[in-house]
Design a protein around this motif. Structure first.
Motif, mmCIF file in Angstrom:
data_model
loop_
_atom_site.group_PDB
_atom_site.id
_atom_site.type_symbol
_atom_site.label_atom_id
_atom_site.label_comp_id
_atom_site.label_asym_id
_atom_site.label_seq_id
_atom_site.Cartn_x
_atom_site.Cartn_y
_atom_site.Cartn_z
ATOM 1 N N PRO A 54 0.802 -1.230 0.000
ATOM 2 C CA PRO A 54 0.000 0.000 0.000
ATOM 3 C C PRO A 54 0.834 1.279 0.000
ATOM 4 N N ASN A 79 -8.812 -5.733 0.981
ATOM 5 C CA ASN A 79 -7.428 -5.451 1.346
ATOM 6 C C ASN A 79 -7.305 -5.427 2.863
ATOM 7 N N LEU A 101 -5.151 5.504 1.137
ATOM 8 C CA LEU A 101 -5.754 4.241 0.713
ATOM 9 C C LEU A 101 -6.949 4.522 -0.197
ATOM 10 N N TRP A 108 -11.112 -1.781 2.317
ATOM 11 C CA TRP A 108 -9.964 -1.850 3.224
ATOM 12 C C TRP A 108 -10.380 -2.189 4.648
#
Length: 243
Positions: A54, A79, A101, A108
């Motif tokens: 990331p 993720n 992000l 996420w």
């Protein structure tokens, strides 16, 4: 990344991690420079996954991170980022990566021991020294699931339990996820945190993203004076506070 002289030790320590039936082994891990396992991520054996980066350059030398992308039928990619920050890590900008992000690469889930204290996630905190992390969370597109429940038990009689293990998720996951702290440490000084995603996440475009205030930048003294001024000019005709 451990140095060559620590590789043998690291391999031994990974091999000592417990095996969980139905999960890949060994788990994906992040190691300290001395080869110590900082975080371990176990993934169910019927799921496909890959390691991802990331782009957390601002975390280098400050903490440990293990990030994977899990593919599941009927869902957007998930993720999962498992992090650990050592105690006393208050470097400026070390959590800025949270603001970067992108939902374009999937949903996420960020979980881990941030070793951070702030009233945003711990109402009983005596002070809020980790304002940088609080600000990064406020301006990110993530939702903090912590409800103030302590995640680490007190180690000494004069200490208090605290909330230093945080869980952050994409908005579309926050609508379908159950988050709970269990009063069991399994020999650790941290309580178990259980998060369950129940159903397919909705289209992010359909999620109502209510604007968030950056509490860390608020001028509370000015707010107090303004509120006092307003209340001082208000006339209450009776004792009914609901009127």
């Amino acid at each position: 990344m451990p140095s060559q002289q620590h590789l043998s030790s690291a391999s031994d320590r990974i091999g000592n991690l417990p095996r969980l039936e139905g999960y890949y082994y060994p788990p994906e891990v992040a190691l300290a420079d001395n080869g110590r396992v900082h975080v371990a991520t176990y993934i169910r054996a019927d799921l496909k996954y890959k390691l991802i980066d990331p782009q957390m350059q601002d975390m280098e030398g400050l903490g440990s991170m293990c990030a994977v992308q899990i593919s599941m039928r009927g869902r957007r990619p998930l993720n999962l980022v498992n992090v650990y920050y050592p105690r006393g890590c208050k470097a400026q900008g070390c959590t800025y990566w949270l603001t970067q992000l992108s939902s374009d690469s999937g949903s996420w889930v960020v979980m881990g021991d941030f070793n951070a204290h702030h009233r945003m996630w711990d109402a009983d905190a005596e002070s809020s020294p980790d304002t940088q992390l609080a600000e990064d969370i406020s301006i990110s597109d993530l939702v903090l699931l912590n409800d103030g429940t302590a995640t680490r038990q007190a180690q000494r009689q004069r200490d208090r339990s605290s909330a230093i293990d945080l869980t952050l998720v994409s908005p579309e996951l926050a609508l379908t996820i159950d988050w709970q702290v269990y009063p069991n440490t399994l020999g650790s000084d941290h309580y178990l945190i259980h998060a369950t995603i129940h159903e397919a996440d909705p289209d992010p475009a359909e999620v109502d993203l209510t604007p968030k205030y950056i509490c860390a930048k608020a001028d509370w003294e000015k707010f107090k004076k303004t509120l006092t001024h307003i209340c001082g000019e208000t006339e209450f005709k009776d004792n009914d506070i609901d009127q």
